[in-house]
Design an enzyme around this catalytic site. Structure first.
Site, PDB file in Angstrom:
ATOM      1  N   ASP A  35     -53.505  -0.794 -15.264  1.00 53.33           N
ATOM      2  CA  ASP A  35     -54.275  -2.079 -14.484  1.00 53.33           C
ATOM      3  C   ASP A  35     -53.494  -2.541 -13.189  1.00 53.33           C
ATOM      4  O   ASP A  35     -53.002  -3.657 -13.084  1.00 53.33           O
ATOM      5  CB  ASP A  35     -54.146  -3.344 -15.588  1.00 53.33           C
ATOM      6  CG  ASP A  35     -54.772  -2.828 -16.969  1.00 53.33           C
ATOM      7  OD1 ASP A  35     -55.714  -2.099 -16.890  1.00 53.33           O
ATOM      8  OD2 ASP A  35     -54.290  -3.392 -17.797  1.00 53.33           O
TER       9      ASP A  35
ATOM     10  N   GLU B  14     -65.461  -5.445 -16.325  1.00 53.57           N
ATOM     11  CA  GLU B  14     -64.163  -6.136 -16.353  1.00 53.57           C
ATOM     12  C   GLU B  14     -63.271  -5.683 -15.128  1.00 53.57           C
ATOM     13  O   GLU B  14     -64.073  -5.198 -14.050  1.00 53.57           O
ATOM     14  CB  GLU B  14     -63.253  -5.631 -17.719  1.00 53.57           C
ATOM     15  CG  GLU B  14     -63.167  -4.242 -17.623  1.00 53.57           C
ATOM     16  CD  GLU B  14     -62.337  -3.836 -19.154  1.00 53.57           C
ATOM     17  OE1 GLU B  14     -62.218  -4.612 -19.936  1.00 53.57           O
ATOM     18  OE2 GLU B  14     -62.100  -2.592 -19.195  1.00 53.57           O
TER      19      GLU B  14
END
Ligand code: FUB
Length: 326
Positions: free
Chosen positions: A19, A226
């Site tokens: 991420d 997301e």
């Protein structure tokens, strides 16, 4: 510390990282990743296997320099409101301060967004006692615009709980919209001057097709899942995100930070591992995509590694699709 940096190779190999939110601060590239735990426990669609407990900061002087791991900069035990799962963070600079925005589940199991501060881009960061009032879901990404207004984008389906907030309150059993209904969009809120609170209630961002029609929930190749990220290029805001179940990074463009955003295409084809999550940053005269995959762990979904590759625009401002394995 890795001695040489290669495109599409793990930035570091001594820990699992995911991420990546990359920013240029003080002429260096700082990467704010999740720190994946090396465990062999059970996995499920709720994402319980992503049980991260701290954050590290990575930095690069440039792409011909080694990647430096600045070590642990914030730990779950030091965040009074958070119980578990330090997921994808982002950082921003304003007011001569570096802000680390991060999601975690609170003591009721509800994902909230927190903020921690530091005078140094490499931390360590000191957290606020409480989560940002009115915050929910996951994957914060902060854009400090040219006029110095700051916007936070966030949201994620399934384990990220966005479906449960459709009424404005947390409804534990709520499901997402029907396939023929507009998909849920990421949320945006302007941040207060001190960056510690929302200036307004979060709004839903609309993502539409080339005819102005909302992307539908059943359109899993294009709908938001997301990992929102917003960057600016030639006067346009680019909202990029993961499509989750179809495992791509795609993007949409707008003249307005709040949208509506018009869907444009694919940035990154599926990587090894279930999740895909990225950021886009300019360094000197080139643009880069930071992303992760699970190659270092041999394909274990929750043991990921941050990588980078160059990102190129076409003349009309669209982005060229990247296949990181070609
Ligand atoms: O790392 C945990 C979660 O996986 C992130 O918050 C999502 O974006 C996905 O990458």
């Amino acid at each position: 510390m890795e001695k040489t940096l290669k495109q599409n190779e793990p930035l570091v190999k001594h820990i699992y990282t995911a991420d990546p939110s990359a920013h240029v601060f003080d002429g260096k590239i700082y990467i704010y990743p999740s720190h994946d735990i090396d465990h062999d426990g059970p996995t499920n669609d709720n994402g319980d296997q992503y049980a991260m407990e701290d954050y590290h900061v990575l930095s690069l002087d440039g792409f011909d320099s080694p990647c430096v791991d600045h070590g642990e900069v914030l730990h779950l035990k030091d965040i009074p409101w958070a119980k578990q799962q330090l997921w994808a963070p982002d950082a921003a600079f304003k007011n001569n301060t570096y802000y680390l925005f991060f999601p975690a589940r609170d003591h009721d199991g509800i994902f909230r967004l927190g903020v921690a501060t530091s005078p140094n881009p490499a931390g360590p960061f000191t957290t606020q006692e409480n989560y940002i009032p009115g915050s929910f879901s996951i994957d914060p990404a902060v854009l400090v615009d040219d006029d110095n207004r700051a916007f936070i984008y966030f949201g994620g389906l399934w384990g990220g709980q966005l479906e449960k907030w459709q009424t404005g309150s947390f409804i534990p059993d709520a499901e997402g919209p029907a396939e023929s209904e507009p998909a849920l969009g990421p949320r945006i809120a302007e941040l207060s001057e001190d960056m510690l609170t929302f200036k307004e209630d979060p709004k839903e961002i609309s993502i539409v097709d080339e005819n102005g029609q909302p992307i539908l929930a059943g359109d899993e190749e294009r709908r938001f899942f997301e990992g929102p990220w917003v960057h600016k290029y030639n006067g346009y805001y680019y909202l990029s995100y993961s499509t989750g179940t179809t495992h791509c990074i795609v993007y949409a463009m707008s003249k307005n930070p709040e949208g509506p955003y018009v869907y444009k295409g694919k940035i990154l084809t599926p990587v090894l591992g279930w999740t895909t999550h990225h950021s886009i940053v300019q360094f000197e005269d080139k643009w880069y995509l930071f992303y992760h995959d699970s190659s270092l762990s041999g394909g274990v979904n929750h043991k990921r590694s941050v990588k980078f590759t160059e990102l190129k625009y076409n003349e009309d401002g669209t982005i060229q699709t990247i296949d990181p394995y070609k």
